[in-house]
Design an enzyme around this catalytic site. Structure first.
Site, PDB file in Angstrom:
ATOM      1  N   GLY A  81       0.789  -1.217   0.000  1.00 28.60           N
ATOM      2  CA  GLY A  81       0.000   0.000   0.000  1.00 28.60           C
ATOM      3  C   GLY A  81       0.820   1.266   0.000  1.00 28.60           C
ATOM      4  CG  ASP A 294       8.168  -9.439   4.562  1.00 25.30           C
ATOM      5  OD1 ASP A 294       7.095  -9.290   5.180  1.00 25.30           O
ATOM      6  OD2 ASP A 294       8.803  -8.475   4.094  1.00 25.30           O
ATOM      7  CB  SER A 298       4.902  -4.075  -0.539  1.00 21.95           C
ATOM      8  OG  SER A 298       5.225  -3.283   0.595  1.00 21.95           O
TER       9      SER A 298
END
Length: 402
Positions: A81, A294, A298
């Site tokens: 995001g 992870d 992103s």
């Protein structure tokens, strides 16, 4: 009371799995697993079920059984995001998770604590538990004070079974909330007390960026307070060589550090296998190193002015790929390699019954082909992935057993 696994309906039938070797993660000398009620009931050699017993027999005599992987840093509901709404990463699926050999996950939030919520993360954790794997979560996100389920870090740890700690709290990163040392100390203290009250570890899991401070805030907490260094686990320590050297210092002082299974966009990162071998070469015990993916977070790339110039999405596939490279490295034992994705993670987070194959432990294991690719994935005594033979009773499969 230790951290408890997610609820589910594990198998109540007996299953006998015959393989080449069982690693627990240490070599056991065994070739047979007996599973009952989602647990490992027996580990030994040449077990033969009595005639007529309702036992499902699985013959995989050229495969090795190893503990299922634990991924301690997963964006189950998607991360990202940083580049606007179009750069939100997707939610994960059970199929993605098990394809990487993962039978236990720990979900978390990242930069976005506005459109991503702890309550939706908890719902995803419980959904995965109902689908057959074990799932837990950290409460919070990058910012301090952290977002919670009940309004309190301590209450979340005490009252929500699936919450095993706080994270990922961002430090040394331009996306963090720039917390003061006093705020960090208080947060770690609250998590520690919440863990004590609930019988959990109450770990604080720290995202570490490429800022100049690196791990120094965590080292200061250990030096300036009575809180043990083991209460804090930094991740992404292979982001660059400078941070990796700090991770060596941190681990040699008694802390556990988490390596990330991909290369960061900056180009300064050290691959996970190389980072782990570097730390071990500097004297860090294998037991103080963990490896995570992870996944679905992103991987943004920023220019020197802080402007976003590129983004990728982390994949859980990197966990198994980097583990396989590590396990194939000269001088690395399979036991040590399995520890960074299993027993070490379970110990740090207090996940009882996870990270090993032994009587009484959860029946989470992989069957690996001779080339160490995944043949089957079993979680809580049930096969979730792989080419599986049809169920057969002991009497029906006697010829195959012999």
């Amino acid at each position: 009371m230790p951290a408890r696994r997610s609820t589910g309906d594990p198998s109540s039938l007996l299953t006998l799995v015959r393989c080449r070797r069982v690693w627990g993660p240490a070599p056991t000398g065994a070739d047979t697993l007996l599973l009952a009620g989602g647990k490992v009931a027996f580990v030994g050699r040449d077990l033969r079920p009595p005639e007529g017993w309702p036992v499902t027999v699985v013959e995989e005599v050229d495969a090795d059984a190893v503990p299922g992987f634990i991924d301690g840093h997963v964006h189950l509901t998607g991360g990202g995001g940083e580049g606007g709404f179009a750069t939100r990463c997707p939610e994960m699926t059970l199929e993605q998770i098990t394809a990487a050999g993962v039978t236990t996950v720990v979900g978390l939030l990242g930069t976005d604590d506005v459109t991503r919520h702890p309550d939706s993360l908890l719902a995803k954790v419980r959904a995965l538990g109902a689908q057959g794997i074990s799932a837990y979560m950290y409460v919070g996100a990058y910012a301090v004070p952290p977002v919670t389920l009940t309004g309190s870090v301590k209450r979340d740890l005490v009252l929500i079974d699936e919450v095993v700690g706080v994270g990922e709290i961002a430090i040394s990163d331009h996306r963090s909330s720039q917390p003061t040392m006093e705020e960090l100390k208080r947060l770690v203290a609250l998590a520690r007390v919440g863990g004590m009250l609930s019988g959990k570890r109450g770990i604080v899991h720290f995202h570490v960026g490429d800022g100049k401070e690196g791990l120094r805030p965590l080292l200061r907490i250990a030096e300036e307070t009575e809180i043990p260094i083991s209460q804090m686990v930094p991740t992404h320590v292979n982001r660059n060589g400078r941070l990796l050297d700090q991770a060596v210092t941190y681990a040699l002082r008694g802390g556990t550090v988490d390596v990330t299974a991909f290369e960061f966009p900056s180009g300064e990162s050290v691959s996970a296998p190389e980072a782990i071998l570097y730390m071990v070469g500097k004297g860090v015990p294998w037991s103080r190193i963990t490896l995570s993916s992870d996944s679905n977070g992103s991987l943004p790339e920023f220019d020197p002015s802080g402007r976003l110039v590129g983004m990728r999405v982390a994949s859980i596939d990197a966990l198994f790929a980097d583990w396989k490279r590590l396990a194939s490295s000269p001088g690395v034992s399979l036991e040590d390699a399995l520890g960074v994705v299993g027993a070490n993670v379970a110990r740090v987070l207090g996940l009882e019954g996870k990270g090993g194959i032994a009587p009484g432990m959860d029946a989470d294991f992989l069957l690996l082909n001779p080339d160490r690719t995944i043949r089957q994935v079993w979680a809580r005594g049930r096969p979730l992935r792989g080419d599986l033979p049809p169920a057969a009773t002991a009497s029906q499969s006697a010829a195959r057993v012999r």
